[in-house]
Design an enzyme around this catalytic site. Structure first.
Site, short mmCIF file in Angstrom:
data_model
loop_
_atom_site.label_atom_id
_atom_site.label_comp_id
_atom_site.label_asym_id
_atom_site.label_seq_id
_atom_site.Cartn_x
_atom_site.Cartn_y
_atom_site.Cartn_z
N ASP A 53 0.83 -1.20 0.00
CA ASP A 53 0.00 0.00 0.00
C ASP A 53 0.86 1.25 0.00
OD1 ASP A 53 -2.15 -1.74 0.31
OD2 ASP A 53 -2.19 -1.51 2.49
N TYR A 111 6.76 -9.90 7.17
CA TYR A 111 6.51 -8.48 7.39
C TYR A 111 6.87 -8.13 8.83
CZ TYR A 111 3.64 -7.83 3.14
OH TYR A 111 3.18 -7.73 1.85
#
Length: 245
Positions: A53, A111
């Protein structure tokens, strides 16, 4: 034709995410493709392992592209880096077997989400950590993480399902580590859907701050809806650490 894997690091603060978009030039994919065009003299398509994003960072994003003939990987990396802005860097160029695809060949991703728990937000971490002041119960957060580990239907933990064949994913490990005021939540799984890591983080933070009980999290994995899960943690705290194959 030869297939190459790029390992890319970027500070996503000023970009509109990975994916090329028609109404802006500020995407990682678009800038990389423009750099290759300028260097090689012809357009290419660069496929990423996923679409981070806007505002999300990466230390080890993987991408693939196909070029005619063999190149010197180090020279090509250096040439691209000379054309790229300082907040995007090609860390490695690697020749792969034909048929390799950064997205479809991936086996998993890691992540890291960084939370600044200090009373006052750290000025120098503001682009890379989410300021969430207050007392957090780490044991409760780790208990919540234990529930989320494993193979589950994570339908409640994504904001978009229309382009997903299935919402079942496997999270191999969620590790939570505190260093001073900074809290690091690392996720290792076979794949993550749109906003999934950020919603998982919001849910775990709600548990740690006493706003959510572990039983609620367990129910989310069986018949939960997005509106039942935690808040969407801001993009600034998220970094794609590694893609593995």
């Amino acid at each position: 034709m030869r297939t190459y894997k790029l390992t890319v690091a970027y500070d996503g603060s000023r970009y509109q995410g990975w994916q090329r978009q028609p109404d802006t030039k500020m995407t990682i994919q678009g800038i990389l493709e423009q750099a290759v065009l300028e260097e090689k003299g012809f357009p290419v398509k660069i496929d990423g392992s996923g679409r981070t994003d806007g505002g999300v960072h990466a230390k080890g994003q993987a991408a693939s592209l196909v070029l005619p003939g063999k190149i010197d990987e180090e020279e090509f990396r250096n040439a691209l880096n000379a054309r790229l802005p300082d907040d995007i860097r090609i860390m490695q160029v690697q020749l792969m077997k034909n048929g390799f695809h950064a997205r479809y060949s991936a086996k998993g991703k890691k992540y890291v989400y960084t939370v600044d728990t200090g009373e006052k937000g750290d000025v120098f971490q503001r682009k890379y950590a989410y300021h969430f002041p207050g007392n957090l119960n780490l044991q409760v957060m780790r208990d919540a993480a234990d529930i989320l580990e494993g193979r589950h239907d994570f339908c409640a933990f994504t904001d978009r399902k229309t382009d997903e064949m299935t919402t079942i994913r496997t999270i191999h490990r969620i590790e939570i580590v505190r260093q001073g005021n900074l809290l690091y939540i690392e996720y290792d799984g076979d794949g993550f859907m749109y906003h999934m890591v950020r919603i998982l983080t919001g849910t775990i933070l709600e548990a740690g701050s006493g706003r959510r009980k572990s039983g609620e999290i367990r129910r989310l994995l069986y018949n939960g809806e997005r509106t039942d899960a935690g808040f969407l943690a801001p993009a600034c705290g998220l970094m794609l650490k590694e893609v593995y194959y």
